[in-house]
Design a protein around this motif. Structure first.
Motif, short mmCIF file in Angstrom:
data_model
loop_
_atom_site.label_atom_id
_atom_site.label_comp_id
_atom_site.label_asym_id
_atom_site.label_seq_id
_atom_site.Cartn_x
_atom_site.Cartn_y
_atom_site.Cartn_z
N GLU A 57 -2.87 -36.54 28.56
CA GLU A 57 -3.83 -35.44 28.74
C GLU A 57 -3.86 -34.92 30.18
O GLU A 57 -3.91 -33.71 30.41
CB GLU A 57 -5.24 -35.88 28.33
N GLY A 58 -3.83 -35.84 31.13
CA GLY A 58 -3.90 -35.42 32.53
C GLY A 58 -2.69 -34.62 32.96
O GLY A 58 -2.82 -33.63 33.68
N LEU A 59 -1.52 -35.05 32.52
CA LEU A 59 -0.31 -34.33 32.90
C LEU A 59 -0.25 -32.97 32.22
O LEU A 59 0.20 -31.98 32.83
CB LEU A 59 0.93 -35.17 32.55
N ARG A 60 -0.70 -32.91 30.98
CA ARG A 60 -0.78 -31.60 30.32
C ARG A 60 -1.75 -30.68 31.06
O ARG A 60 -1.50 -29.48 31.21
CB ARG A 60 -1.22 -31.77 28.86
N ALA A 61 -2.86 -31.25 31.53
CA ALA A 61 -3.81 -30.45 32.30
C ALA A 61 -3.18 -29.96 33.59
O ALA A 61 -3.40 -28.83 34.02
CB ALA A 61 -5.06 -31.28 32.59
N ALA A 62 -2.37 -30.81 34.22
CA ALA A 62 -1.68 -30.41 35.45
C ALA A 62 -0.76 -29.23 35.19
O ALA A 62 -0.66 -28.30 36.01
CB ALA A 62 -0.88 -31.59 36.01
N LEU A 63 -0.08 -29.24 34.03
CA LEU A 63 0.81 -28.12 33.68
C LEU A 63 0.00 -26.83 33.46
O LEU A 63 0.44 -25.75 33.84
CB LEU A 63 1.61 -28.46 32.43
#
Length: 216
Positions: free
Chosen positions: A62-68
């Motif tokens: 979830e966090g990496l998707r949010a970063a994208l």
């Protein structure tokens, strides 16, 4: 330097808040999940976002998707990803476009506070901060996707792509549908380690890899 933090571990989150507030940064918000972190980014428009990869509810990416999402919607906001592990696919996607103001560090490598703060400032000022293990695993992933991973049909499609043919022309040459060609092309991109990106010419990159690796 205005910062939003996204980290589900209460101890680490509070530790980051205290460290940054006493080191010349202004922590605007510190949240425990990706959704509220994105809301805070939209509200505060910080200079930098520090975000964990694995966050609620599934504790996967979830966090990496949010970063994208942040990189796409607010490209002027710098992003530093903290992770316990290297998520190669999404790390590749994060780093495949404009890498200005992007960082990806492993948590167990952040042992020196001075180096960590220097990395934060470097990313916030438009530089990059990449853990050596992140770079190594991305390179290994790229090297582990040679042309021999493609099916015979996918190799035919790629060979026709290298001739400059469109999907419709490839469909006509192989007597298959345009939809089938599209699926083969997407499979080729995935197997060659070419994730989607706004400014990534994946078709060109796939053809270049084909020309470099095909038997002479």
């Amino acid at each position: 330097m205005r910062v939003v933090i996204g980290e589900d571990s209460v101890l680490l989150r509070e530790g980051l808040v205290r460290l940054l507030n006493t080191s010349g940064f202004e922590v605007l918000a510190a949240l425990g999940d990706a959704e509220t972190t994105l809301t805070a980014v939209e509200e505060h428009q910080p200079d930098l976002v520090v975000i964990d990869v694995r966050m609620p509810p599934s504790f996967t990416d979830e966090g990496l998707r949010a970063a994208l999402v942040i990189r796409r919607q607010w490209p002027s906001i710098a992003v530093l990803v903290l992770s316990q592990y290297v998520e190669e696919q999404f790390a590749s996607e994060l780093l495949s476009g404009n890498t200005r103001g992007v960082g990806y560090l492993l948590k167990d490598r952040v042992a020196d506070v001075g180096e960590f703060l220097a990395a934060l400032r470097r990313v916030a000022e438009g530089g990059t901060a990449l853990d050596p293990e992140v770079v190594a695993q991305i390179l290994v992933r790229r090297r582990s996707a040679p042309l021999d991973r493609l099916t015979p049909r996918e190799q035919e499609v790629l060979a026709l792509m290298a001739e400059g043919r469109s999907n419709s022309a490839i469909a006509g040459a192989l007597f298959i549908t345009d939809s089938a060609v599209g699926k083969h092309v997407n499979n080729i991109f995935a197997k060659l380690g070419l994730p989607p990106a706004d400014n990534d010419h994946r078709r060109v990159l796939a053809v270049l890899q084909y020309l470099n690796e095909r038997p002479k």
